[in-house]
Write a protein that holds these residues in place. Structure first.
Motif, mmCIF file in Angstrom:
data_model
loop_
_atom_site.group_PDB
_atom_site.id
_atom_site.type_symbol
_atom_site.label_atom_id
_atom_site.label_comp_id
_atom_site.label_asym_id
_atom_site.label_seq_id
_atom_site.Cartn_x
_atom_site.Cartn_y
_atom_site.Cartn_z
ATOM 1 N N UNK A 10 0.838 -1.207 0.000
ATOM 2 C CA UNK A 10 0.000 0.000 0.000
ATOM 3 C C UNK A 10 0.867 1.250 0.000
ATOM 4 N N UNK A 11 1.914 1.247 0.839
ATOM 5 C CA UNK A 11 2.847 2.379 0.887
ATOM 6 C C UNK A 11 3.512 2.569 -0.471
ATOM 7 N N UNK A 12 3.904 1.447 -1.096
ATOM 8 C CA UNK A 12 4.530 1.531 -2.409
ATOM 9 C C UNK A 12 3.609 2.173 -3.429
ATOM 10 N N UNK A 13 2.350 1.772 -3.418
ATOM 11 C CA UNK A 13 1.380 2.361 -4.352
ATOM 12 C C UNK A 13 1.233 3.863 -4.115
ATOM 13 N N UNK A 14 1.150 4.261 -2.850
ATOM 14 C CA UNK A 14 0.979 5.682 -2.524
ATOM 15 C C UNK A 14 2.208 6.500 -2.925
ATOM 16 N N UNK A 15 3.400 5.961 -2.684
ATOM 17 C CA UNK A 15 4.613 6.664 -3.104
ATOM 18 C C UNK A 15 4.664 6.758 -4.624
ATOM 19 N N UNK A 16 4.277 5.679 -5.285
ATOM 20 C CA UNK A 16 4.257 5.697 -6.743
ATOM 21 C C UNK A 16 3.258 6.684 -7.306
ATOM 22 N N UNK A 17 2.226 6.969 -6.535
ATOM 23 C CA UNK A 17 1.164 7.876 -6.989
ATOM 24 C C UNK A 17 1.570 9.346 -6.932
ATOM 25 N N UNK A 18 2.718 9.651 -6.313
ATOM 26 C CA UNK A 18 3.166 11.047 -6.273
ATOM 27 C C UNK A 18 3.562 11.470 -7.687
ATOM 28 N N UNK A 19 2.832 12.394 -8.312
ATOM 29 C CA UNK A 19 3.078 12.774 -9.711
ATOM 30 C C UNK A 19 4.123 13.886 -9.827
ATOM 31 N N UNK A 20 5.391 13.513 -9.772
ATOM 32 C CA UNK A 20 6.450 14.519 -9.771
ATOM 33 C C UNK A 20 6.440 15.376 -11.038
ATOM 34 N N UNK A 21 6.035 14.806 -12.159
ATOM 35 C CA UNK A 21 5.966 15.601 -13.396
ATOM 36 C C UNK A 21 4.943 16.719 -13.247
ATOM 37 N N UNK A 22 3.828 16.412 -12.604
ATOM 38 C CA UNK A 22 2.793 17.417 -12.380
ATOM 39 C C UNK A 22 3.243 18.447 -11.357
ATOM 40 N N UNK A 23 3.871 17.973 -10.288
ATOM 41 C CA UNK A 23 4.348 18.869 -9.224
ATOM 42 C C UNK A 23 5.395 19.839 -9.758
ATOM 43 N N UNK A 24 6.392 19.324 -10.440
ATOM 44 C CA UNK A 24 7.453 20.176 -10.977
ATOM 45 C C UNK A 24 6.904 21.125 -12.034
ATOM 46 N N UNK A 25 6.033 20.623 -12.891
ATOM 47 C CA UNK A 25 5.453 21.464 -13.933
ATOM 48 C C UNK A 25 4.680 22.639 -13.370
ATOM 49 N N UNK A 26 3.855 22.381 -12.369
ATOM 50 C CA UNK A 26 3.035 23.453 -11.798
ATOM 51 C C UNK A 26 3.847 24.367 -10.891
ATOM 52 N N UNK A 27 4.764 23.775 -10.110
ATOM 53 C CA UNK A 27 5.503 24.548 -9.122
ATOM 54 C C UNK A 27 6.543 25.471 -9.750
ATOM 55 N N UNK A 93 1.588 4.640 -12.747
ATOM 56 C CA UNK A 93 0.733 4.575 -13.946
ATOM 57 C C UNK A 93 -0.707 4.992 -13.652
ATOM 58 N N UNK A 94 -1.165 4.633 -12.448
ATOM 59 C CA UNK A 94 -2.557 4.916 -12.073
ATOM 60 C C UNK A 94 -2.577 5.601 -10.698
ATOM 61 N N UNK A 95 -2.088 6.859 -10.649
ATOM 62 C CA UNK A 95 -1.928 7.561 -9.369
ATOM 63 C C UNK A 95 -3.248 8.038 -8.759
ATOM 64 N N UNK A 96 -3.436 7.699 -7.517
ATOM 65 C CA UNK A 96 -4.645 8.135 -6.819
ATOM 66 C C UNK A 96 -4.664 9.645 -6.642
ATOM 67 N N UNK A 97 -3.477 10.272 -6.668
ATOM 68 C CA UNK A 97 -3.383 11.719 -6.477
ATOM 69 C C UNK A 97 -3.548 12.514 -7.771
ATOM 70 N N UNK A 98 -3.739 11.818 -8.886
ATOM 71 C CA UNK A 98 -3.894 12.508 -10.176
ATOM 72 C C UNK A 98 -4.965 11.827 -11.014
ATOM 73 N N UNK A 99 -6.058 11.460 -10.349
ATOM 74 C CA UNK A 99 -7.218 10.885 -11.033
ATOM 75 C C UNK A 99 -6.876 9.616 -11.820
ATOM 76 N N UNK A 100 -5.899 8.868 -11.337
ATOM 77 C CA UNK A 100 -5.519 7.574 -11.903
ATOM 78 C C UNK A 100 -5.001 7.669 -13.339
#
Length: 206
Positions: A10-27, A93-100
């Motif tokens: 579960x922790x692995x899935x949540x860490x994988x769900x962090x969308x760094x491309x989205x974070x860096x792009x917006x930030x 691939x299917x991040x919970x933090x970015x609508x999968x």
């Protein structure tokens, strides 16, 4: 042990769900890269849309999140480490933090290979062999997608050849490896069609 393994996954899935491309792009660029290029939240699209520096940053962070997840899970067991690595790739691939809607598992696949090399095999040939395959295909054809697919297949074949036995842990590792390969191929289904049609984007920012 089973509960700890489940928690690691579960922790692995949540860490994988962090969308760094989205974070860096917006930030740093005030840009939602989902609206440009291929729309994927991966290093390739980040590099294509935002430039080389952003692309490399996303790639490094996406690799490290898998290594971190696997490293923590390795404190539980080797099977926990490899299944957590796979869960991290699925989260990417299917991040919970970015609508999968995430990336295509390219960089996280290499995070998977690095993690297994460090925490399971203690032998970097399991990373270097598929990396060499990736670089050859990328150099020859300039398709990250094709290079990723070939590298993932090469990795699974190499792992299978090295570990094939009746040992349960080895069979779990082989199974996880092939599931990783199937994930990469599935996520690149549209790319495969574009390669066949000659419309696939080639890398120009590397």
């Amino acid at each position: 042990m089973i509960m700890m393994t489940v928690l690691c996954i579960i922790l692995g899935y949540l860490l994988g769900s962090i969308p760094f491309a989205l974070v860096i792009g917006k930030l740093f660029y005030k840009t939602d890269i989902r609206q440009y290029g291929s729309g994927n939240l991966g290093g390739t699209n980040a590099g294509r849309v935002l430039g080389k520096k952003a692309g490399i940053s996303v790639i490094v962070l996406d690799v490290l999140k898998v290594v971190l997840a696997a490293g923590l899970a390795s404190l539980v067991s080797e099977p926990a480490a490899i299944w957590t690595s796979l869960a991290c790739c699925i989260g990417h691939c299917y991040p919970i933090f970015a609508h999968f809607k995430g990336g295509k598992a390219v960089t996280t696949m290499f995070g998977f290979l690095i993690s297994t090399s460090i925490f399971i095999f203690q032998e970097f040939s399991y990373f270097l062999v598929p990396l060499f395959m990736f670089l050859i295909i990328l150099y020859l054809f300039k398709y990250v997608s094709l290079g990723s697919i070939c590298a993932s297949v090469c990795s699974s074949l190499y792992i299978t050849a090295q570990l094939l036995s009746l040992d349960v842990n080895n069979l779990f590792i082989i199974l996880a490896s092939w599931l990783m390969t199937l994930l990469v191929i599935y996520r690149h289904n549209a790319n495969i069609k574009r390669i066949q049609e000659g419309t696939e984007n080639k890398v120009s920012w590397l």
